[in-house]
Scaffold this motif. Sequence first.
Motif, PDB file in Angstrom:
ATOM      1  N   ASP A  58       0.821  -1.214   0.000  1.00  0.00           N
ATOM      2  CA  ASP A  58       0.000   0.000   0.000  1.00  0.00           C
ATOM      3  C   ASP A  58       0.856   1.266   0.000  1.00  0.00           C
ATOM      4  OD1 ASP A  58      -2.253  -1.665   0.207  1.00  0.00           O
ATOM      5  OD2 ASP A  58      -2.054  -1.733   2.382  1.00  0.00           O
ATOM      6  N   ARG A  59       2.056   1.161  -0.531  1.00  0.00           N
ATOM      7  CA  ARG A  59       2.974   2.296  -0.474  1.00  0.00           C
ATOM      8  C   ARG A  59       2.423   3.541  -1.161  1.00  0.00           C
ATOM      9  NH1 ARG A  59       4.611  -1.656  -3.761  1.00  0.00           N
ATOM     10  NH2 ARG A  59       5.235  -1.257  -5.933  1.00  0.00           N
ATOM     11  N   TRP A  64       0.637   9.208  -1.702  1.00  0.00           N
ATOM     12  CA  TRP A  64      -0.472  10.106  -2.028  1.00  0.00           C
ATOM     13  C   TRP A  64      -0.783  11.035  -0.863  1.00  0.00           C
ATOM     14  CZ3 TRP A  64      -3.158  12.384  -5.556  1.00  0.00           C
ATOM     15  CH2 TRP A  64      -4.393  12.953  -5.237  1.00  0.00           C
ATOM     16  N   LYS A  65      -0.735  10.502   0.368  1.00  0.00           N
ATOM     17  CA  LYS A  65      -0.983  11.341   1.538  1.00  0.00           C
ATOM     18  C   LYS A  65       0.069  12.445   1.638  1.00  0.00           C
ATOM     19  CE  LYS A  65      -3.069  12.269   5.479  1.00  0.00           C
ATOM     20  NZ  LYS A  65      -4.468  12.726   5.553  1.00  0.00           N
ATOM     21  N   LYS A  71       2.379  18.715  -1.792  1.00  0.00           N
ATOM     22  CA  LYS A  71       2.240  19.037  -3.220  1.00  0.00           C
ATOM     23  C   LYS A  71       3.496  18.653  -4.011  1.00  0.00           C
ATOM     24  CE  LYS A  71      -1.787  20.928  -2.546  1.00  0.00           C
ATOM     25  NZ  LYS A  71      -1.914  20.699  -1.097  1.00  0.00           N
ATOM     26  N   LEU A  72       4.208  17.655  -3.527  1.00  0.00           N
ATOM     27  CA  LEU A  72       5.418  17.187  -4.190  1.00  0.00           C
ATOM     28  C   LEU A  72       5.369  15.673  -4.270  1.00  0.00           C
ATOM     29  CD1 LEU A  72       8.271  17.793  -5.328  1.00  0.00           C
ATOM     30  CD2 LEU A  72       9.140  17.556  -2.987  1.00  0.00           C
ATOM     31  N   TRP A 136      -3.439   5.966   9.602  1.00  0.00           N
ATOM     32  CA  TRP A 136      -3.474   4.826   8.674  1.00  0.00           C
ATOM     33  C   TRP A 136      -3.852   3.558   9.442  1.00  0.00           C
ATOM     34  CZ3 TRP A 136       1.328   2.765   5.585  1.00  0.00           C
ATOM     35  CH2 TRP A 136       0.897   2.244   4.361  1.00  0.00           C
ATOM     36  N   LYS A 137      -4.905   3.644  10.233  1.00  0.00           N
ATOM     37  CA  LYS A 137      -5.259   2.558  11.132  1.00  0.00           C
ATOM     38  C   LYS A 137      -5.514   1.242  10.410  1.00  0.00           C
ATOM     39  CE  LYS A 137      -7.384   5.487  14.671  1.00  0.00           C
ATOM     40  NZ  LYS A 137      -8.642   5.817  15.409  1.00  0.00           N
ATOM     41  N   GLU A 138      -6.071   1.324   9.202  1.00  0.00           N
ATOM     42  CA  GLU A 138      -6.406   0.093   8.485  1.00  0.00           C
ATOM     43  C   GLU A 138      -5.181  -0.741   8.154  1.00  0.00           C
ATOM     44  OE1 GLU A 138      -6.255   3.468   5.405  1.00  0.00           O
ATOM     45  OE2 GLU A 138      -7.003   3.135   7.440  1.00  0.00           O
ATOM     46  N   GLU A 139      -3.999  -0.116   8.205  1.00  0.00           N
ATOM     47  CA  GLU A 139      -2.788  -0.886   7.869  1.00  0.00           C
ATOM     48  C   GLU A 139      -2.455  -1.921   8.943  1.00  0.00           C
ATOM     49  OE1 GLU A 139      -0.314  -1.912   4.899  1.00  0.00           O
ATOM     50  OE2 GLU A 139      -1.904  -0.393   4.920  1.00  0.00           O
TER      51      GLU A 139
END
Length: 526
Positions: A58-59, A64-65, A71-72, A136-139
Motif C-alpha cells: 500500500d505504499r 499520495w498522503k 504538493k510534491l 493509517w489505522k487500516e494498515e
Amino acid sequence: MMSEDSCCRICCRGVYSCYWRHPSERARKCSCCRLSVLTAVSLLTLFWMYVCLMAFNDREDVNWKAFSILKLWVNWFMVLIIISAVLTIYCTLLLVFALFQLALKEPLDLHCLHKLFLFLGVVFITLGIAGISLQWKEEWHTVLLSLQATAPFLQMGGVGALTLVSWLVFQGFHRSRRVASKIFIMVVFAGVSVAIFLSPLLIQSPCLVDEKQLPPKPALFGHRGAPMLAPENTMMSFRRSVGCNVTAFETDVQLSKDRVPYLMHDNGNHFLRRTTDVLQKFPGKDLNHSTNLTWEDLQELNTGDWFLKTDPFRSVSQLSEQEKKTAGNQSVPSLLQLLHLAKTHNTSVIFDLKNDNNNDTNDTVKTILDSGIPHDKILWLPPTHREDVKKVAPGFKQVYNNVLDMNRDGADHLNVKYSALSFAEIGELRNRNVSVNLWVVNEPWLFSLMWCSGASSVTTNACSVLQDKNQPDWTMGRDTYRCIWITLDLGSLLIMFALFILKRRREMYTCSALESRELSSFLPSE
C-alpha cells in the motif's frame, strides 16, 4: 585463552564501549541491563521493519498522503523503507556484537554514540507507530493479515533462534549465585519457550490446505491499466494491461466542462497536478475541479512525462527506448476510447465516478450505451443513482462496495479492499457464488493469500508480475504442517536439554578445577 590486552579485546572494547583499556566495575555490573535494553530495541526495529515490508503493498497510499500535504510527488515510502532497513541492520549487528562481547566475558557498556543512535531509533519508530495508529489505522489489519502468510515460518525461525540463544541462557543460569536469579531466568525462558512451541495452535492460514482443495486463480483487473509498465490511466497503460491478460480495466471517470467523460484519478484541489503538465500549460487558471477545463484543453496536456521523471514503481528502466518515447507522449483519454478498446478485446470495465452527481451519471451512461459495448461488460460501481442506472441499462452488472447493500439488493458482485473481509468470509461468499473482487493487491505474498482464500479477482498495479504466477507462494496440508511443527519442537527440546547438561558439566568441571587450584595453593611446597 585470549589475553586481556589482545588486539581483539582492545578493538571490541574501543568500538563498542567507552573504554579502550580495562572496563570499570560499574560497567560490569550493568552489563545484563544494557544487554536487555539492546535486545528490546533490536526486537522493536525488527518488528517495525516487518510492518514496513507488509505495508509495501500500500505504499502509494503513503505517497499520495504526502503529496496531498506537500504538493510534491516523491517516493516517500521508499525513503521510509531505506531508513528503517539501515536502523534494523545497525541494531541487529550491534546485538550480535554484544553477544560476541559476552562470549569474551567483556562488559556491555555501550559507547555514547551507540546510545544516542539507539535513542533516535526508538523515537523514529515511536513516531512511525503513532503515525500509522492516527492516520493509517487500516494498515494494522494488513499486518495481522500478513501473519496468515508468514506465521508458520516465523514460528519455525523462532524455534531456531530460541535453540541458539538457549546456550547463553543456560550459561547465565549456571553462573548465577543467587537462587532467585536462577528461578527468574528459567521461568522467563520457559514461558517464552512454551509460547513459541505452542503458537501453531493459534495459527490460522487459508494456505494450510491440500493442493486438490485450492480454489482457482483469481482473475486480474488492471488498476488504471498497467501503471508499472506505462503512465496510469492512459491508453498505453490499458493496452499494456491487455498483454497481461486482465479481464477488466479499472479506471476513474470525470467529466470535462463540455460534458465529455474522460479518465483521471486525481480530483479536487490536486486536480491534474500530479500526472500532467497542467501548471505549465495553464498557469494561473483555477484547477480545483474537473469541469474547469474543456475536452480541447485536456487534449493539450501531457500525461506521460511525469511517469518517466518520477518513476513511481522503479520500472522505467525495464522499458525499451521506443516504449519510453511512447510513454512520454501520452494524452488524457476519453471514456469512449477505453470502451472501444474493451469492446475490441472483450474486456470488462469497472470505474469510479469522481463526481457522482445525476448529470455525471446520465452523461456517463449515455456514453457507454452509444459505444456499443455489450452491457454485461460494464461493472457498475458508483452507488449513487444506482436505481436510475438499473432502469436505463438493466444489463449492467451491479457491483457493491459492502456486503449489506449487496445482500439487500440480492446482487452477487462485491468490490472491497483486500483487508475488509476475513478469509472465512471470502470462502462463505464464494460458496454463495458471489464474485468477490479485492483491491489493490500488488505483492505476490498477498495475491497468494487471496488466492488461497478463494477471491474471484483482484485489482492490481502489478498485472505483469501476477500473470506469471501458476500457484501460490506456498501451500501445505494441515497434517503435513502438524508433523513439521511437532518434529521441530521435539528436536529443539532435545538439543536444549543436551546443551543444558553439557553446560552444567562444564561449569562443574570449572568449579572443581578452581577448588583444586585453591587447595594446592595452601599446601606446603617441597
